[in-house]
Design a protein around this motif. Structure first.
Motif, PDB file in Angstrom:
ATOM      1  N   SER A 361       0.824  -1.208   0.000  1.00 54.99           N
ATOM      2  CA  SER A 361       0.000   0.000   0.000  1.00 54.99           C
ATOM      3  C   SER A 361       0.855   1.253   0.000  1.00 54.99           C
ATOM      4  O   SER A 361       2.025   1.242   0.401  1.00 54.99           O
ATOM      5  CB  SER A 361      -0.925   0.026   1.225  1.00 54.99           C
ATOM      6  OG  SER A 361      -0.158   0.102   2.421  1.00 54.99           O
ATOM      7  N   ASP A 362       0.263   2.340  -0.472  1.00 52.51           N
ATOM      8  CA  ASP A 362       0.793   3.690  -0.350  1.00 52.51           C
ATOM      9  C   ASP A 362      -0.383   4.630  -0.149  1.00 52.51           C
ATOM     10  O   ASP A 362      -1.466   4.416  -0.727  1.00 52.51           O
ATOM     11  CB  ASP A 362       1.564   4.105  -1.615  1.00 52.51           C
ATOM     12  CG  ASP A 362       2.942   3.488  -1.681  1.00 52.51           C
ATOM     13  OD1 ASP A 362       3.839   3.968  -0.964  1.00 52.51           O
ATOM     14  OD2 ASP A 362       3.120   2.510  -2.447  1.00 52.51           O
ATOM     15  N   PHE A 364      -1.712   8.655  -0.351  1.00 50.95           N
ATOM     16  CA  PHE A 364      -1.399   9.903  -1.038  1.00 50.95           C
ATOM     17  C   PHE A 364      -2.211  11.046  -0.451  1.00 50.95           C
ATOM     18  O   PHE A 364      -3.438  10.945  -0.314  1.00 50.95           O
ATOM     19  CB  PHE A 364      -1.678   9.773  -2.534  1.00 50.95           C
ATOM     20  CG  PHE A 364      -0.961   8.609  -3.169  1.00 50.95           C
ATOM     21  CD1 PHE A 364       0.423   8.553  -3.167  1.00 50.95           C
ATOM     22  CD2 PHE A 364      -1.671   7.560  -3.737  1.00 50.95           C
ATOM     23  CE1 PHE A 364       1.092   7.467  -3.735  1.00 50.95           C
ATOM     24  CE2 PHE A 364      -1.017   6.484  -4.299  1.00 50.95           C
ATOM     25  CZ  PHE A 364       0.372   6.432  -4.303  1.00 50.95           C
ATOM     26  N   HIS A 445       6.281   0.848  -4.964  1.00 53.04           N
ATOM     27  CA  HIS A 445       6.662   1.805  -3.917  1.00 53.04           C
ATOM     28  C   HIS A 445       7.675   2.820  -4.439  1.00 53.04           C
ATOM     29  O   HIS A 445       7.556   4.029  -4.190  1.00 53.04           O
ATOM     30  CB  HIS A 445       7.273   1.068  -2.724  1.00 53.04           C
ATOM     31  CG  HIS A 445       6.297   0.282  -1.907  1.00 53.04           C
ATOM     32  ND1 HIS A 445       5.030   0.732  -1.616  1.00 53.04           N
ATOM     33  CD2 HIS A 445       6.417  -0.927  -1.289  1.00 53.04           C
ATOM     34  CE1 HIS A 445       4.403  -0.173  -0.871  1.00 53.04           C
ATOM     35  NE2 HIS A 445       5.228  -1.182  -0.667  1.00 53.04           N
ATOM     36  N   ALA A 449       7.179   6.905  -4.697  1.00 49.41           N
ATOM     37  CA  ALA A 449       7.805   7.393  -3.464  1.00 49.41           C
ATOM     38  C   ALA A 449       7.733   8.910  -3.283  1.00 49.41           C
ATOM     39  O   ALA A 449       7.512   9.390  -2.160  1.00 49.41           O
ATOM     40  CB  ALA A 449       9.256   6.921  -3.392  1.00 49.41           C
ATOM     41  N   SER A 452       4.088   9.460  -1.879  1.00 51.18           N
ATOM     42  CA  SER A 452       3.543   8.628  -0.809  1.00 51.18           C
ATOM     43  C   SER A 452       3.856   9.240   0.549  1.00 51.18           C
ATOM     44  O   SER A 452       4.991   9.622   0.832  1.00 51.18           O
ATOM     45  CB  SER A 452       4.134   7.220  -0.886  1.00 51.18           C
ATOM     46  OG  SER A 452       3.673   6.413   0.178  1.00 51.18           O
ATOM     47  N   ARG A 455       1.769   4.208   4.647  1.00 52.96           N
ATOM     48  CA  ARG A 455       1.123   2.957   4.255  1.00 52.96           C
ATOM     49  C   ARG A 455      -0.026   2.645   5.207  1.00 52.96           C
ATOM     50  O   ARG A 455      -0.125   3.230   6.280  1.00 52.96           O
ATOM     51  CB  ARG A 455       2.135   1.808   4.242  1.00 52.96           C
ATOM     52  CG  ARG A 455       3.283   2.021   3.267  1.00 52.96           C
ATOM     53  CD  ARG A 455       4.270   0.873   3.273  1.00 52.96           C
ATOM     54  NE  ARG A 455       5.413   1.163   2.411  1.00 52.96           N
ATOM     55  CZ  ARG A 455       6.478   0.374   2.292  1.00 52.96           C
ATOM     56  NH1 ARG A 455       6.540  -0.769   2.980  1.00 52.96           N
ATOM     57  NH2 ARG A 455       7.471   0.712   1.493  1.00 52.96           N
ATOM     58  N   GLN A 466       9.730  -1.241   8.681  1.00 52.54           N
ATOM     59  CA  GLN A 466       8.967  -0.162   8.049  1.00 52.54           C
ATOM     60  C   GLN A 466       7.772   0.306   8.889  1.00 52.54           C
ATOM     61  O   GLN A 466       6.917   1.041   8.387  1.00 52.54           O
ATOM     62  CB  GLN A 466       8.461  -0.628   6.675  1.00 52.54           C
ATOM     63  CG  GLN A 466       9.550  -1.008   5.704  1.00 52.54           C
ATOM     64  CD  GLN A 466      10.392   0.181   5.301  1.00 52.54           C
ATOM     65  OE1 GLN A 466       9.900   1.283   5.116  1.00 52.54           O
ATOM     66  NE2 GLN A 466      11.699  -0.042   5.165  1.00 52.54           N
ATOM     67  N   ARG A 469       6.236   3.799   8.755  1.00 52.94           N
ATOM     68  CA  ARG A 469       5.466   4.198   7.567  1.00 52.94           C
ATOM     69  C   ARG A 469       3.970   3.950   7.754  1.00 52.94           C
ATOM     70  O   ARG A 469       3.144   4.623   7.143  1.00 52.94           O
ATOM     71  CB  ARG A 469       5.951   3.423   6.332  1.00 52.94           C
ATOM     72  CG  ARG A 469       7.353   3.791   5.875  1.00 52.94           C
ATOM     73  CD  ARG A 469       7.707   2.995   4.628  1.00 52.94           C
ATOM     74  NE  ARG A 469       9.034   3.325   4.153  1.00 52.94           N
ATOM     75  CZ  ARG A 469       9.307   4.258   3.251  1.00 52.94           C
ATOM     76  NH1 ARG A 469       8.316   4.981   2.749  1.00 52.94           N
ATOM     77  NH2 ARG A 469      10.536   4.478   2.852  1.00 52.94           N
ATOM     78  N   TYR A 470       3.621   2.964   8.576  1.00 51.57           N
ATOM     79  CA  TYR A 470       2.214   2.627   8.769  1.00 51.57           C
ATOM     80  C   TYR A 470       1.533   3.523   9.804  1.00 51.57           C
ATOM     81  O   TYR A 470       0.338   3.760   9.716  1.00 51.57           O
ATOM     82  CB  TYR A 470       2.075   1.165   9.192  1.00 51.57           C
ATOM     83  CG  TYR A 470       2.522   0.192   8.130  1.00 51.57           C
ATOM     84  CD1 TYR A 470       1.670  -0.201   7.105  1.00 51.57           C
ATOM     85  CD2 TYR A 470       3.818  -0.328   8.136  1.00 51.57           C
ATOM     86  CE1 TYR A 470       2.074  -1.082   6.114  1.00 51.57           C
ATOM     87  CE2 TYR A 470       4.239  -1.211   7.155  1.00 51.57           C
ATOM     88  CZ  TYR A 470       3.367  -1.584   6.147  1.00 51.57           C
ATOM     89  OH  TYR A 470       3.779  -2.450   5.165  1.00 51.57           O
TER      90      TYR A 470
END
Length: 497
Positions: A361-362, A364, A445, A449, A452, A455, A466, A469-470
């Motif tokens: 996932s990403d 935006f 990803h 990048a 993003s 996630r 990571q 990032r979440y």
């Protein structure tokens, strides 16, 4: 019956178990990275302790059961939705019948230094609901669903799966906003957020929560809401599952499950760039309509574009036409329907059969520019040219989720525009196939990048490094909540904070 069996544990098992008061501080629950099939087969340091008598005493204390290797119910209890993880053999699975069973199992695990993982629907994309070295708490029998018409709230057992929830509430003419896979567990999806066709109108699943009952690592049964344990209540709604306690019951607001409009617009690949640009403009002011945009690579080397949308309680025509106008090009095909909400849910739920699904996932913050769209299209085109299926699916985050205060829940991406789900359903879960799928997701990803911002924790990938990032700006606060709720790290996962 519960009291008698619990007395047995108190008088018999206490003499049998070790005096350890905390879990071992060794390695976290094993997890595989993109180069493996999902979960390492070895035992992590600090694995399960306890003699056969200890486990037998736990089994005798429960109204549910403890399944151990060799027992008749063990294989059914240990398997997850994805057969990639069939090789993982937990030391025991406690099939809890009710909240008191959960408390018994948690207390047993804490006394014996046995780490715990939770299993609801068993849909974790990284196998986080199983372990070769931890006691698995199987919550699927905690599936009762009730409805109070006066308050228009539902009580939902922590082990219920979405189709059970939809059907039982649908019989009362109401529903909750959530996902589209019927075998997903309510606790997993709620703990991570919960995005689906009712999101734009009624928010995410975690936004519907007004209270919860849970068992924390100290074995206490607690009721949490905005007034009681507000920090824990905050973390349970969007902070990720399996690390703050065992939710045995959720209390949620419902909405009337009336007719639902559904539309599908298909465009040729040549129009993909214009179509996604127009769709992004349309969803910015879409009101209560929710939709997703899919770039599709077929195993037959085909390429396609599809927009799926839903309008709760209304016809789909106006929203479909609004998207068409924003795109400025005529679609190849248009499908419109208006049917009872529960019928739409049934059609959208995935097969109940197990299968391999690999996702990334990403998130935006705003509409993607042409350069980002071109990068996504290149990744999907290369996937199709290789004859390997894959979908890059943009999901709408505008509407009701964006109107929730940024600090109201632990879901970190309030006010963002879209969520990209990189999705592969390869039909096989061997190591080479999994490596190939994650390699494509990694390419995705890299392609996006610059745009993003993070996630989605319900779409975990096998890289615990990571985690930031979440959780984004909520990471430090979530870690403080976890340190308070589970200081000994009884609830063990490589993805725990």
């Amino acid at each position: 019956m519960v009291l008698a069996r619990r007395t047995l544990l108190a008088t018999g098992a206490a003499a049998l178990v070790s005096s350890t008061t905390g879990v071992a501080r060794g390695s976290a629950t094993e997890v595989a990275h993109g180069s493996t099939t999902g979960v390492a087969r070895g035992s992590a340091a600090g694995g399960a302790r306890g003699s056969e008598k200890d486990w037998a005493a736990l089994d005798a204390s429960l109204d549910g059961s403890v399944e151990r290797p060799g027992s008749s119910g063990y294989d059914a209890a240990r398997r997850l939705y994805d057969p990639r993880f069939d090789g993982v053999r937990p030391p025991a699975v406690a099939r809890c019948a009710h909240a008191a069973d959960v408390a018994e199992a948690v207390n047993f695990a804490r006394r014996n230094g046995v780490p715990v993982v939770l299993r609801g629907g068993g849909h974790s994309y990284v196998g986080a609901s199983t372990s070769a070295s931890a006691l698995v708490l199987d919550l699927r029998r905690l599936a009762a669903v009730g409805y109070d018409a006066a308050s228009r709230t539902a009580t939902i057992g922590g082990g219920a799966r979405l189709m059970e929830v939809y059907e039982r509430l649908g019989a009362r003419g109401v529903s909750i906003p959530s996902g589209s896979c019927g075998t997903v567990g309510i606790s997993g999806i709620t703990s991570g957020g919960g995005i689906g066709m009712a999101s734009a109108a009624h928010g995410m699943t975690c936004d519907a929560v007004v209270g919860a009952r849970l068992v924390t690592a100290d074995g206490r049964e607690r009721v949490v809401d905005a007034a009681r344990d507000p920090e824990l209540f905050w973390a349970l709604r969007g902070g990720g599952g399996g690390q703050f306690g065992v939710v045995t019951q959720w209390r949620m607001r419902t909405f009337p499950a009336a007719t639902t409009g559904q539309f599908t617009l298909a465009y040729p690949w040549a129009d993909a760039s214009a179509a996604v640009a127009g769709w992004q403009r349309a969803i910015t002011g879409a009101g209560g309509a929710w939709s997703s945009f899919q770039f599709i690579a077929g195993a037959d080397r085909s390429l396609g574009v599809r927009i799926n949308g839903f309008v709760i309680g209304a016809a789909p025509d106006d929203q479909a036409r609004a998207i068409e106008r924003a795109i400025g090009r005529e679609p190849q095909s248009v499908k419109l329907s208006r049917r009872p909400y529960l019928d739409v849910v049934h059609d959208r739920t995935n097969s109940l059969d197990s299968r391999t699904e690999i996702v990334g996932s990403d998130v935006f913050a705003g509409p993607l520019p042409e350069r980002a769209i071109a990068a996504i299209m290149a990744a999907v085109r290369d996937r199709a040219n290789a004859g390997r299926p894959g979908v890059a699916k943009l999901k709408q985050l505008t509407g009701a989720p964006a109107r929730v205060r940024t600090d109201a829940t632990a879901f970190p991406w309030r006010g963002s525009h879209t969520l990209m789900q990189w999705l592969i359903m390869p039909g096989a879960g061997d190591a080479a196939t999994v490596r190939d799928a994650y390699a494509w997701i990694d390419r995705g990803h890299r392609a996006v990048a610059p745009w993003s911002v993070g996630r989605y924790v319900n779409y975990l990938e096998p890289d615990p490094a990571q985690l930031a990032r979440y959780h984004g700006p909520n990471l430090a606060r979530l870690r403080r909540v976890r340190a308070t709720a589970d200081p000994g790290k009884l609830f063990r996962s490589a993805y725990a904070l």
